[in-house]
Design a protein around this motif. Structure first.
Motif, mmCIF file in Angstrom:
data_model
loop_
_atom_site.group_PDB
_atom_site.id
_atom_site.type_symbol
_atom_site.label_atom_id
_atom_site.label_comp_id
_atom_site.label_asym_id
_atom_site.label_seq_id
_atom_site.Cartn_x
_atom_site.Cartn_y
_atom_site.Cartn_z
ATOM 1 N N MET A 49 0.831 -1.199 0.000
ATOM 2 C CA MET A 49 0.000 0.000 0.000
ATOM 3 C C MET A 49 0.869 1.254 0.000
ATOM 4 O O MET A 49 2.012 1.226 0.423
ATOM 5 C CB MET A 49 -0.909 -0.018 1.227
ATOM 6 C CG MET A 49 -1.895 -1.170 1.203
ATOM 7 S SD MET A 49 -2.962 -1.190 2.626
ATOM 8 C CE MET A 49 -1.994 -2.169 3.763
ATOM 9 N N ASP A 50 0.299 2.341 -0.451
ATOM 10 C CA ASP A 50 0.988 3.617 -0.484
ATOM 11 C C ASP A 50 1.402 4.009 0.936
ATOM 12 O O ASP A 50 0.547 4.166 1.807
ATOM 13 C CB ASP A 50 0.057 4.676 -1.076
ATOM 14 C CG ASP A 50 0.726 6.022 -1.258
ATOM 15 O OD1 ASP A 50 1.693 6.340 -0.517
ATOM 16 O OD2 ASP A 50 0.280 6.779 -2.121
ATOM 17 N N CYS A 53 -0.396 6.833 2.618
ATOM 18 C CA CYS A 53 -1.797 6.620 2.992
ATOM 19 C C CYS A 53 -1.901 5.719 4.214
ATOM 20 O O CYS A 53 -2.742 5.920 5.078
ATOM 21 C CB CYS A 53 -2.569 6.001 1.832
ATOM 22 S SG CYS A 53 -2.747 7.119 0.428
#
Length: 134
Positions: A49-50, A53
């Motif tokens: 995931m980013d 974020c």
């Protein structure tokens, strides 16, 4: 998914039967190491995931707080923060809560443990070897 269910069943068994297994280490072993000998994996896949974020406390205190106003709460809000990098986890969570939820200024994120003013940024640390980083 069926693979996620199998992974959770494997982890539940390992946590119940392996006294010295740290949950995060077991999870990483099950996800990242391939099937081998008699050990078969659950078949779950990893999705990265980013990191802006889904931040950890290192990203929050060493990157986000030093990149204002680009990453200010007015311009960017992480989905979640995992306080797993610093030893004073509860304190770091309180600071982040105060910043995002109680409307405190970015200065509330100042701290001494693991993020003092003399620490170099990731950019400073990697600038001379950037060409060799995958």
């Amino acid at each position: 998914t069926e693979a996620s269910r199998r992974l959770m069943a494997v982890m539940a068994h390992r946590m119940a039967t392996e006294d010295k297994l740290w949950d995060q280490a077991g999870y990483n072993l099950e996800l990242w190491f391939a099937s081998r000998d008699a050990h078969g994996t659950a078949g779950a896949t990893v999705r990265v995931m980013d990191p802006l974020c889904f931040v950890n406390s290192k990203v929050m205190f060493r990157f986000i707080r030093h990149n204002q106003p680009a990453l200010s709460k007015e311009n960017h809000q992480p989905v979640a923060m995992h306080a797993n990098y610093h030893t004073d986890k509860a304190y770091k969570m309180k600071l982040v809560y105060q910043y995002y939820t109680e409307g405190k200024d970015i200065s509330v994120l100042n701290c001494d443990v693991g993020c003092g003013p003399n620490l170099k940024t990731t950019h400073e640390l990697e600038s001379k070897v950037q060409h060799s980083i995958n």
